[in-house]
Design an enzyme around this catalytic site. Structure first.
Site, PDB file in Angstrom:
ATOM      1  N   ASN A  83      -1.906  35.797   0.666  1.00  0.00           N
ATOM      2  CA  ASN A  83      -0.705  35.878   1.492  1.00  0.00           C
ATOM      3  C   ASN A  83      -0.711  37.249   2.164  1.00  0.00           C
ATOM      4  O   ASN A  83      -0.726  38.277   1.479  1.00  0.00           O
ATOM      5  CB  ASN A  83       0.547  35.695   0.629  1.00  0.00           C
ATOM      6  CG  ASN A  83       0.586  34.321  -0.022  1.00  0.00           C
ATOM      7  OD1 ASN A  83       0.129  33.339   0.568  1.00  0.00           O
ATOM      8  ND2 ASN A  83       1.117  34.251  -1.232  1.00  0.00           N
ATOM      9  N   SER A 139       4.647  39.206  -1.493  1.00  0.00           N
ATOM     10  CA  SER A 139       5.762  39.925  -2.110  1.00  0.00           C
ATOM     11  C   SER A 139       5.314  41.214  -2.792  1.00  0.00           C
ATOM     12  O   SER A 139       6.130  42.100  -3.030  1.00  0.00           O
ATOM     13  CB  SER A 139       6.481  39.022  -3.131  1.00  0.00           C
ATOM     14  OG  SER A 139       5.588  38.601  -4.136  1.00  0.00           O
ATOM     15  N   VAL A 140       4.038  41.312  -3.124  1.00  0.00           N
ATOM     16  CA  VAL A 140       3.505  42.540  -3.720  1.00  0.00           C
ATOM     17  C   VAL A 140       2.498  43.115  -2.724  1.00  0.00           C
ATOM     18  O   VAL A 140       1.501  42.463  -2.390  1.00  0.00           O
ATOM     19  CB  VAL A 140       2.832  42.276  -5.080  1.00  0.00           C
ATOM     20  CG1 VAL A 140       2.252  43.574  -5.645  1.00  0.00           C
ATOM     21  CG2 VAL A 140       3.826  41.658  -6.064  1.00  0.00           C
ATOM     22  N   HIS A 192      -5.095  35.009  -4.848  1.00  0.00           N
ATOM     23  CA  HIS A 192      -4.631  33.994  -5.800  1.00  0.00           C
ATOM     24  C   HIS A 192      -5.791  33.029  -6.062  1.00  0.00           C
ATOM     25  O   HIS A 192      -6.402  32.518  -5.120  1.00  0.00           O
ATOM     26  CB  HIS A 192      -3.470  33.189  -5.215  1.00  0.00           C
ATOM     27  CG  HIS A 192      -2.219  33.972  -4.976  1.00  0.00           C
ATOM     28  ND1 HIS A 192      -1.148  33.954  -5.847  1.00  0.00           N
ATOM     29  CD2 HIS A 192      -1.848  34.783  -3.948  1.00  0.00           C
ATOM     30  CE1 HIS A 192      -0.172  34.714  -5.356  1.00  0.00           C
ATOM     31  NE2 HIS A 192      -0.570  35.226  -4.206  1.00  0.00           N
ATOM     32  N   ASP A 206      -0.957  35.039 -13.396  1.00  0.00           N
ATOM     33  CA  ASP A 206       0.288  35.202 -12.660  1.00  0.00           C
ATOM     34  C   ASP A 206       1.469  34.928 -13.599  1.00  0.00           C
ATOM     35  O   ASP A 206       1.450  33.994 -14.406  1.00  0.00           O
ATOM     36  CB  ASP A 206       0.324  34.245 -11.466  1.00  0.00           C
ATOM     37  CG  ASP A 206       1.372  34.639 -10.444  1.00  0.00           C
ATOM     38  OD1 ASP A 206       1.002  35.019  -9.327  1.00  0.00           O
ATOM     39  OD2 ASP A 206       2.586  34.570 -10.777  1.00  0.00           O
ATOM     40  N   HIS A 232      -4.223  41.104  -3.137  1.00  0.00           N
ATOM     41  CA  HIS A 232      -4.602  40.274  -4.282  1.00  0.00           C
ATOM     42  C   HIS A 232      -4.979  38.896  -3.795  1.00  0.00           C
ATOM     43  O   HIS A 232      -4.431  38.390  -2.821  1.00  0.00           O
ATOM     44  CB  HIS A 232      -3.466  40.194  -5.304  1.00  0.00           C
ATOM     45  CG  HIS A 232      -2.146  39.820  -4.717  1.00  0.00           C
ATOM     46  ND1 HIS A 232      -1.355  40.715  -4.023  1.00  0.00           N
ATOM     47  CD2 HIS A 232      -1.494  38.644  -4.673  1.00  0.00           C
ATOM     48  CE1 HIS A 232      -0.263  40.111  -3.605  1.00  0.00           C
ATOM     49  NE2 HIS A 232      -0.326  38.845  -3.974  1.00  0.00           N
TER      50      HIS A 232
HETATM   51  P1  5GP Z   1       2.358  37.367  -3.364  1.00  0.00           P
HETATM   52  O1  5GP Z   1       3.681  36.655  -3.269  1.00  0.00           O
HETATM   53  O2  5GP Z   1       2.492  38.829  -3.009  1.00  0.00           O
HETATM   54  O3  5GP Z   1       1.230  36.677  -2.652  1.00  0.00           O
HETATM   55  O4  5GP Z   1       1.936  37.270  -4.898  1.00  0.00           O
HETATM   56  C1  5GP Z   1       2.463  38.125  -5.859  1.00  0.00           C
HETATM   57  C2  5GP Z   1       2.324  37.383  -7.173  1.00  0.00           C
HETATM   58  O5  5GP Z   1       2.539  38.316  -8.193  1.00  0.00           O
HETATM   59  C3  5GP Z   1       3.338  36.265  -7.346  1.00  0.00           C
HETATM   60  O6  5GP Z   1       2.652  35.033  -7.515  1.00  0.00           O
HETATM   61  C4  5GP Z   1       4.113  36.680  -8.581  1.00  0.00           C
HETATM   62  O7  5GP Z   1       4.433  35.596  -9.426  1.00  0.00           O
HETATM   63  C5  5GP Z   1       3.170  37.651  -9.257  1.00  0.00           C
HETATM   64  N1  5GP Z   1       3.838  38.680 -10.037  1.00  0.00           N
HETATM   65  C6  5GP Z   1       4.936  39.408  -9.672  1.00  0.00           C
HETATM   66  N2  5GP Z   1       5.250  40.291 -10.637  1.00  0.00           N
HETATM   67  C7  5GP Z   1       4.336  40.110 -11.619  1.00  0.00           C
HETATM   68  C8  5GP Z   1       4.148  40.747 -12.895  1.00  0.00           C
HETATM   69  O8  5GP Z   1       4.866  41.653 -13.311  1.00  0.00           O
HETATM   70  N3  5GP Z   1       3.110  40.295 -13.652  1.00  0.00           N
HETATM   71  C9  5GP Z   1       2.270  39.284 -13.223  1.00  0.00           C
HETATM   72  N4  5GP Z   1       1.279  38.923 -14.049  1.00  0.00           N
HETATM   73  N5  5GP Z   1       2.421  38.688 -12.032  1.00  0.00           N
HETATM   74  C10 5GP Z   1       3.447  39.100 -11.245  1.00  0.00           C
END
Ligand code: 5GP
Length: 113
Positions: A86, A94-95, A101, A30, A99
């Site tokens: 999430n 956010s993505v 974690h 991450d 995925h």
């Molecule tokens: P979410 O908030 O969707 O559960 O997790 C998305 C994760 O993707 C976040 O922990 C964020 O730090 C990570 N993330 C966002 N953009 C990038 C990126 O460009 N590269 C990497 N390696 N992680 C990313």
């Protein structure tokens, strides 16, 4: 579905520290780690969130769980890690490409908050 950030990473259009890859999934570090080890395990198929997975994804979801075992054993964190998904913006997603974690390397409190 338009190309996601994670699809761009797997296609090597955006750089990332890839720690694991097989036919169906890959794991990256991450970019904003919340623990000394913070990986994202991502299916190559871009399911937008867990609650939209379908019956046809059953084998893929099982594959991800087994990959967690492989990856955590390789990194020697198999005895203490947390898996988090999430699902939805209100849960911190956010993505919008499924995925998992994988967090390890520090005491992990409960509830996670
Ligand atoms: P979410 O908030 O969707 O559960 O997790 C998305 C994760 O993707 C976040 O922990 C964020 O730090 C990570 N993330 C966002 N953009 C990038 C990126 O460009 N590269 C990497 N390696 N992680 C990313």
């Amino acid at each position: 579905m338009s190309e996601t950030l994670f699809t761009k990473i797997i296609n090597r259009q955006i750089p990332a520290d890839i720690v694991y890859e097989d036919e169906h999934c890959f794991a990256i570090r991450d970019i904003n780690p919340q623990a000394p080890v913070h990986l994202l395990l991502i299916p190559k198929k871009p399911i937008d969130r867990l609650s939209n997975a379908q019956a046809e994804d059953q084998a893929l979801l099982g594959h991800l769980m087994l990959a967690v075992g492989t990856i955590t054993r390789e990194l020697k964190i198999e005895n203490a890690f947390r898996l988090a998904v999430n699902n939805g913006a209100d849960a911190g997603q956010s993505v919008f490409h499924l995925h998992l974690h994988i967090l390890a390397g520090r005491a992990l409190t409960w509830p996670p908050g």
